[in-house]
Design an enzyme around this catalytic site. Structure first.
Site, PDB file in Angstrom:
ATOM      1  N   SER A 181       0.787  -1.749  -0.084  1.00  0.00           N
ATOM      2  CA  SER A 181       0.103  -0.023   0.170  1.00  0.00           C
ATOM      3  C   SER A 181       0.621   1.444   0.288  1.00  0.00           C
ATOM      4  O   SER A 181       0.910   2.122  -0.887  1.00  0.00           O
ATOM      5  CB  SER A 181      -0.921   0.313   1.367  1.00  0.00           C
ATOM      6  OG  SER A 181      -2.057  -0.851   1.591  1.00  0.00           O
ATOM      7  N   ARG A 231       1.783   4.712  -2.783  1.00  0.00           N
ATOM      8  CA  ARG A 231       1.130   5.684  -2.773  1.00  0.00           C
ATOM      9  C   ARG A 231       2.617   6.251  -2.659  1.00  0.00           C
ATOM     10  O   ARG A 231       2.847   7.264  -3.750  1.00  0.00           O
ATOM     11  CB  ARG A 231       1.055   6.501  -1.094  1.00  0.00           C
ATOM     12  CG  ARG A 231      -0.910   5.504  -1.355  1.00  0.00           C
ATOM     13  CD  ARG A 231      -1.036   5.685   0.336  1.00  0.00           C
ATOM     14  NE  ARG A 231      -2.354   5.303   0.886  1.00  0.00           N
ATOM     15  CZ  ARG A 231      -3.076   3.847  -0.186  1.00  0.00           C
ATOM     16  NH1 ARG A 231      -2.500   2.714  -0.118  1.00  0.00           N
ATOM     17  NH2 ARG A 231      -4.393   3.825  -0.204  1.00  0.00           N
ATOM     18  N   GLY A 275      -6.477  -3.257  -7.173  1.00  0.00           N
ATOM     19  CA  GLY A 275      -7.314  -1.987  -7.507  1.00  0.00           C
ATOM     20  C   GLY A 275      -6.660  -0.355  -6.713  1.00  0.00           C
ATOM     21  O   GLY A 275      -6.972   0.179  -6.773  1.00  0.00           O
ATOM     22  N   ARG A 310     -14.274  -5.961 -10.854  1.00  0.00           N
ATOM     23  CA  ARG A 310     -14.583  -5.600  -9.030  1.00  0.00           C
ATOM     24  C   ARG A 310     -14.895  -3.599  -9.262  1.00  0.00           C
ATOM     25  O   ARG A 310     -14.980  -3.457 -10.748  1.00  0.00           O
ATOM     26  CB  ARG A 310     -12.999  -4.849  -9.118  1.00  0.00           C
ATOM     27  CG  ARG A 310     -12.397  -6.794  -8.577  1.00  0.00           C
ATOM     28  CD  ARG A 310     -11.202  -6.349  -8.159  1.00  0.00           C
ATOM     29  NE  ARG A 310     -11.205  -5.865  -6.503  1.00  0.00           N
ATOM     30  CZ  ARG A 310     -10.133  -6.090  -5.642  1.00  0.00           C
ATOM     31  NH1 ARG A 310      -8.247  -5.854  -6.373  1.00  0.00           N
ATOM     32  NH2 ARG A 310     -10.067  -4.866  -4.690  1.00  0.00           N
ATOM     33  N   SER A 346     -13.845   2.303   2.985  1.00  0.00           N
ATOM     34  CA  SER A 346     -12.667   2.319   1.894  1.00  0.00           C
ATOM     35  C   SER A 346     -11.206   2.962   1.825  1.00  0.00           C
ATOM     36  O   SER A 346     -11.373   4.535   0.903  1.00  0.00           O
ATOM     37  CB  SER A 346     -13.025   1.480   0.980  1.00  0.00           C
ATOM     38  OG  SER A 346     -12.341   1.811  -0.267  1.00  0.00           O
ATOM     39  N   GLN A 404      -9.395   2.659  -0.496  1.00  0.00           N
ATOM     40  CA  GLN A 404      -9.068   3.199  -1.906  1.00  0.00           C
ATOM     41  C   GLN A 404      -9.993   4.326  -2.352  1.00  0.00           C
ATOM     42  O   GLN A 404      -9.722   5.179  -3.098  1.00  0.00           O
ATOM     43  CB  GLN A 404      -9.162   1.990  -2.512  1.00  0.00           C
ATOM     44  CG  GLN A 404      -7.701   1.147  -2.525  1.00  0.00           C
ATOM     45  CD  GLN A 404      -8.083  -0.539  -3.429  1.00  0.00           C
ATOM     46  OE1 GLN A 404      -8.913  -0.629  -3.682  1.00  0.00           O
ATOM     47  NE2 GLN A 404      -7.308  -1.547  -3.210  1.00  0.00           N
ATOM     48  N   ASP A 427      -7.512  -7.465   5.100  1.00  0.00           N
ATOM     49  CA  ASP A 427      -6.647  -8.299   4.018  1.00  0.00           C
ATOM     50  C   ASP A 427      -6.190  -9.605   4.602  1.00  0.00           C
ATOM     51  O   ASP A 427      -5.735 -10.901   3.646  1.00  0.00           O
ATOM     52  CB  ASP A 427      -5.897  -7.374   3.780  1.00  0.00           C
ATOM     53  CG  ASP A 427      -5.465  -6.128   2.388  1.00  0.00           C
ATOM     54  OD1 ASP A 427      -6.791  -6.257   1.747  1.00  0.00           O
ATOM     55  OD2 ASP A 427      -5.334  -5.274   2.108  1.00  0.00           O
ATOM     56  N   ARG A 452     -12.737 -13.933  -1.317  1.00  0.00           N
ATOM     57  CA  ARG A 452     -12.366 -13.709  -0.441  1.00  0.00           C
ATOM     58  C   ARG A 452     -13.400 -14.766   0.320  1.00  0.00           C
ATOM     59  O   ARG A 452     -12.842 -15.629   0.756  1.00  0.00           O
ATOM     60  CB  ARG A 452     -11.567 -13.285   0.025  1.00  0.00           C
ATOM     61  CG  ARG A 452     -10.133 -12.880  -0.743  1.00  0.00           C
ATOM     62  CD  ARG A 452      -9.321 -12.032   0.232  1.00  0.00           C
ATOM     63  NE  ARG A 452      -7.932 -11.002  -0.872  1.00  0.00           N
ATOM     64  CZ  ARG A 452      -7.513 -10.381  -1.489  1.00  0.00           C
ATOM     65  NH1 ARG A 452      -7.840  -9.852  -0.118  1.00  0.00           N
ATOM     66  NH2 ARG A 452      -7.024  -9.629  -2.161  1.00  0.00           N
TER      67      ARG A 452
END
Ligand code: S3P
Length: 423
Positions: free
Chosen positions: A23, A27, A91, A119, A162, A164, A309, A340
Site C-alpha cells: 500500500s 502511494r 485495485g 471489481r 475503504s 482506496q 486483508d 475471499r
C-alpha cells in the site's frame, strides 16, 4: 504453477526482515510523480502490483531510475506518452489513479485484468462525479474512460470504510477548487493522509473526517516499512506450528493496520512488539511470535478495515483455535481479487476444516485437524494462495496449491522467507 506443500515438524525459528509494504509503495511512487523535483524511495516493493503503478508513472512522464534506491524525477505535471494505462490486478492503482486523472487536462483510459475488470468501481465513480468528474465505465466496472475536468471540492460521507475510495477522493481534492472532505464510517488505513502531509499538502484529519485543499507536493525521501499484511502469514504459521519462535523485523505498525495483532492477542497468541520506532511518518517495529494455544473469538465492527486483508490467514488460524470464531461485517471481502469469503471457506472445507460462509463473514469451529492429501485452488488470488500455504504446513498429508504464482502480486519473496525459517 502448482505448489506442493507438506507438514513441517521442526517448528519455525530465526529472524526475517519483512519485505516492503504494498500500500505504501503504491502511494510513494504515485505521489512522487505529482511533486516537482526528485523523490527517493528506499525499500520499494518487488510485488507485481506496485510495479504496475511504477510502470504507469513512467507512462505519465516521470523519470524513474533504479540505483541503490528508486529515484523519481518529475516536473510535477503529468505528461502522458500513452492514454491507455493498464492496472493489471491492482485495485489500489486503478482507484487512486482515477482520482488523480479525473482532474487533469487530458483524457485517459484505465484497464485491468479479468479480476480487476470484475471489481466494483461505482464506489469511486459516485463521489468523483459529484466533484465534476466525467468517467464512462462498463456497467460501473473497468475499463474506465476518464475525461479530465475542472473539479470542485465536496463534503462526502462514504457508506463504506475503504482506503482506496478515501484516497481516490482526497487525491482528486488535491486538484479541485475549494475544500474536499471525506468522512468514513470506521477508520481505514491512513497512509495517503500521512504521506500527503509529509509531502506538504494542506490536509488535516479530525476523527473520521479528512479535509484537503488544492496543494503542491514537495518531493521527499521515503523509507517504506515491511508489510504487516505479508507478516500475517509468518505470524499465523509460527502460532500454529509447535516449537516455533520467530522474529519479524521492520514491520509497519500503523495503528490502522494492526487489527491482526489485536486479534491474535485476544485469541491468546504469544506475540511481543520490540523496538517500536517512527520512520517517514509511519510506525515500525519488530514482532516476536511463539507457538501458542489459541481460543476462538468474535471479530466484527470497527476492527474489520484494520485487518481486512488478513481475514483469510485469520481463518486458517481459527481452524486450530479451541471454540468458535465468528467473523462479521466483512462483506467487502467478497469484492477483493477474489470473493475471499467463498474462496477461503471452500478451500479450507476441502482440507476438512469446520468452516461456514455467512453473507458478511465466516463461522469457524475449532480445533479441527486439517487432513490434506488433495488439491486446493488459489482462486488466482495472492492472499488465498499464501493462506493455503500456511494451512499446508499443518495438514496431515501433502496438499497441492493450484496457480500458486499469484503470490508474486504482493510477495515474490514469500517462499524463500519461509524456507529460511525452517531449520
Ligand atoms: C488498500 C486498501 C484496501 C485493501 C487493499 C489495499 C489500499 O482495500 O484491501 O489490499 O492500499 O488502499 P479497500 O480500500 O477496498 O478496503
Amino acid at each position: 504453477m502448482d505448489k506442493k506443500i507438506s507438514k513441517i515438524y521442526s517448528g519455525l525459528n530465526g529472524e526475517i526482515t519483512i519485505p516492503s509494504d504494498k500500500s505504501i509503495s503504491h502511494r510513494a511512487i504515485i505521489f512522487s510523480c505529482l511533486a516537482e523535483g526528485t523523490s527517493v524511495i528506499k525499500n520499494f516493493s518487488n510485488g507485481k502490483d506496485p510495479l504496475t503503478s511504477l510502470d504507469i508513472c513512467k507512462k505519465l512522464g516521470a523519470n524513474i531510475e533504479f540505483r541503490d534506491n528508486l529515484y523519481i524525477t518529475s516536473t510535477g505535471k503529468l505528461t502522458p506518452s500513452e492514454n491507455t494505462l493498464y492496472c493489471g490486478n491492482s485495485g489500489t492503482t486503478m482507484r487512486l489513479m482515477t482520482g488523480i486523472l479525473a482532474g487533469q487536462n487530458f483524457n485517459s483510459i484505465l484497464t485491468g485484468d479479468e479480476s480487476l475488470s470484475a471489481r466494483p468501481m461505482k464506489r469511486i465513480i459516485t463521489p468523483l462525479s459529484l466533484m465534476g468528474a466525467k468517467i464512462i465505465s462498463n456497467n460501473e466496472k473497468a475499463p474506465l474512460k476518464i475525461y479530465g475536468q475542472n473539479l470542485n471540492g465536496i463534503d462526502y460521507k462514504s457508506p463504506i470504510a475503504s482506503a482506496q475510495v478515501k484516497s481516490s477522493v482526497l487525491l482528486a481534492g488535491l486538484f479541485a477548487q475549494n475544500k474536499t472532505t471525506f468522512t468514513e464510517p470506521h477508520i481505514s488505513r491512513n497512509h495517503t493522509e500521512l504521506m500527503l502531509k509529509y509531502m506538504g499538502a494542506d490536509i488535516a484529519t479530525s476523527g473520521l473526517s479528512t479535509s484537503i485543499f488544492k496543494s503542491e507536493l514537495i518531493p521527499q525521501t521515503f523509507e517504506i516499512p515491511g508489510d504487516i499484511s505479508s507478516a500475517a502469514y509468518y505470524i499465523t504459521a509460527a502460532l500454529l506450528i509447535p516449537k516455533s519462535k520467530i522474529i519479524l523485523k521492520n514491520v509497519g505498525l500503523n495503528p490502522t493496520r494492526t487489527g491482526i495483532l489485536d486479534v491474535v492477542q485476544k485469541m491468546g497468541g504469544n506475540i511481543i512488539i520490540l523496538d517500536k520506532r517512527n520512520i517517514s511518518g509511519e510506525d515500525v517495529g519488530d514482532i516476536q511470535i511463539s507457538y501458542s494455544n489459541l481460543n476462538g473469538c468474535t471479530i466484527e465492527g470497527e476492527i474489520i478495515p484494520r485487518l481486512i486483508d488478513e481475514i483469510p490467514a485469520i481463518a486458517v488460524l481459527a481452524t486450530q483455535a479451541e471454540g468458535t470464531t465468528i467473523i462479521k461485517d466483512a462483506q467487502d471481502l467478497r469484492n477483493k481479487e477474489s470473493d475471499r469469503i467463498k474462496a477461503i471457506a471452500n478451500e479450507l472445507k476441502k482440507l476438512q476444516a469446520d468452516i461456514q460462509e455467512t453473507p458478511d463473514g465466516l463461522i469457524i469451529h475449532g480445533k479441527k485437524e486439517l487432513e490434506g492429501g488433495i488439491e486446493v485452488d488459489s482462486h488466482n488470488d495472492h492472499r488465498i494462495a499464501m493462506s493455503l500455504y500456511v494451512a499446508g504446513l499443518i495438514c496431515k498429508k501433502e496438499i497441492n496449491i493450484k496457480n500458486f504464482e499469484w503470490v508474486n502480486i504482493s510477495l515474490p519473496e514469500f517462499e524463500n522467507l519461509f524456507d529460511s525459517l525452517i531449520l
